[in-house]
Design a protein around this motif. Sequence first.
Motif, PDB file in Angstrom:
ATOM      1  N   UNK A 109      53.864  89.219  96.530  1.00 47.55           N
ATOM      2  CA  UNK A 109      54.593  89.255  94.873  1.00 47.55           C
ATOM      3  C   UNK A 109      52.624  89.637  94.542  1.00 47.55           C
ATOM      4  N   UNK A 110      53.112  90.670  93.515  1.00 44.46           N
ATOM      5  CA  UNK A 110      52.079  91.791  92.029  1.00 44.46           C
ATOM      6  C   UNK A 110      52.185  90.094  91.376  1.00 44.46           C
ATOM      7  N   UNK A 111      52.858  89.424  90.674  1.00 37.89           N
ATOM      8  CA  UNK A 111      52.258  88.481  89.607  1.00 37.89           C
ATOM      9  C   UNK A 111      53.596  86.936  90.154  1.00 37.89           C
ATOM     10  N   UNK A 112      54.218  86.143  89.435  1.00 38.06           N
ATOM     11  CA  UNK A 112      55.084  85.097  89.296  1.00 38.06           C
ATOM     12  C   UNK A 112      54.843  84.500  88.106  1.00 38.06           C
ATOM     13  N   UNK A 113      55.450  83.899  87.246  1.00 40.17           N
ATOM     14  CA  UNK A 113      55.510  83.103  86.199  1.00 40.17           C
ATOM     15  C   UNK A 113      56.991  82.073  86.075  1.00 40.17           C
ATOM     16  N   UNK A 114      56.016  80.963  85.497  1.00 36.78           N
ATOM     17  CA  UNK A 114      57.156  79.796  85.869  1.00 36.78           C
ATOM     18  C   UNK A 114      57.791  79.933  84.134  1.00 36.78           C
ATOM     19  N   UNK A 115      58.961  79.441  83.831  1.00 38.86           N
ATOM     20  CA  UNK A 115      59.657  79.225  83.055  1.00 38.86           C
ATOM     21  C   UNK A 115      59.782  77.784  82.972  1.00 38.86           C
ATOM     22  N   UNK A 116      59.205  76.857  82.855  1.00 36.58           N
ATOM     23  CA  UNK A 116      59.293  75.318  82.643  1.00 36.58           C
ATOM     24  C   UNK A 116      60.770  75.139  81.997  1.00 36.58           C
TER      25      UNK A 116
END
Length: 399
Positions: A88-95
């Motif tokens: 993937x290009x990027x990953x973000x996480x909404x905790x």
Amino acid sequence: MNTQLKFKVNALRTLASPYKKNEKEEATSFETIYYLLVNMKDLPENIPLDVNPRVPKMGTNVAKRLINAVVEPETDFYINNRGIVISAKSLSFNSVDSEVTIDIGNQDDESDRYNYGILDGGHTYTAIIQNRNRIPEDIEKYVRMEVITNVINITRLSDARNTSVQVSDIALFNLEDSFENIRNAIKDENYADKIAYKDNENKPINISELLRLMYAFDVVKYPDDSVAPIQSYSGKAQVFKRYKDAYDTPFYKSLTKQLPVLVELYDLIERELSLKYNEYKKKLGVAIPRFGSVKGVENIEKGTKTNYLQNRTNYSISSGYIYPIFGAFRSLLRFDEETGEVSWLFNPLEIWEEVGTSIVQNTFESSNNPQLAGKDKQLWLSNYRIVETQSLRKLLKRR
């Protein structure tokens, strides 16, 4: 427009690159690994599989056992199965919502399509998506996912992860004598008997290497300086797919005959790249250029040999530097649709002698990381224009 995969996860762990020393260093230069545990019912549909070298075949006995593992009432699937690997290009996480958002690039762009998506675990993913509605309602089943961002060399990663013993697509293609044109084109070359056409064949040059050379000169697919055959460096699966689709066309039949020239050009660049590097550095006033100190270049005191023609050289050079230079000479190739033949506007070996120093300077001043250089579209295009400009100068002199 980039594709965003958004879904809930049960757990997430992050493993940062050990080579990133501090937060100030550019994040896109280093891989990051994310380990996820995902409920099968939350797994998003239509995650692309183009980056995976294998097309899932769900009628085999192995696939049937995999499907059974998905639907059976046992809860140890996430332990027993290797899981799914995504580039993937990027990953973000909404905790707050335990939700990840994964950017897998613009899937309408060929470069992104063959760099981002599921690169291992395609059978696992397909078995889950097609059969998760059969999981007993009172059972929650999970699958492991590994998301890797900023993958520098997708081919090396794909080869490393896809290690199951099976007959490859290339080997099956060979059984149909579909490489006969290549065999005929190189039959008189000293490397003809060094090409491995079969899986596990103990020969130094895999047939895929020759396919990459031709892909870099595919002027039908990449006709000008608006596009670049970057996949010749970074996308083995795409290179083979193109050959499989086009090998029997007039263009590819004629291009195949040019393999000896392409090999000779690649070998010449590999052998003389250090000399051209030293030339441009000395013109800039560097008294003692240190080519062997460049990242991706190894100075071998006892010497080594070039990849194809086995010529002596003192340096082992990453192909990430060589391919953007090699591919620039595509601008000299012409294809006549009426005759079905390709021809050279000028001899690429002679043009290399004329612009080699300039093109090497452009390459190393654009990037000092070979893996990034090999995938740098702007570098490919600017090198192409250097060769194209030189050919235009020579044409004007003829008038």
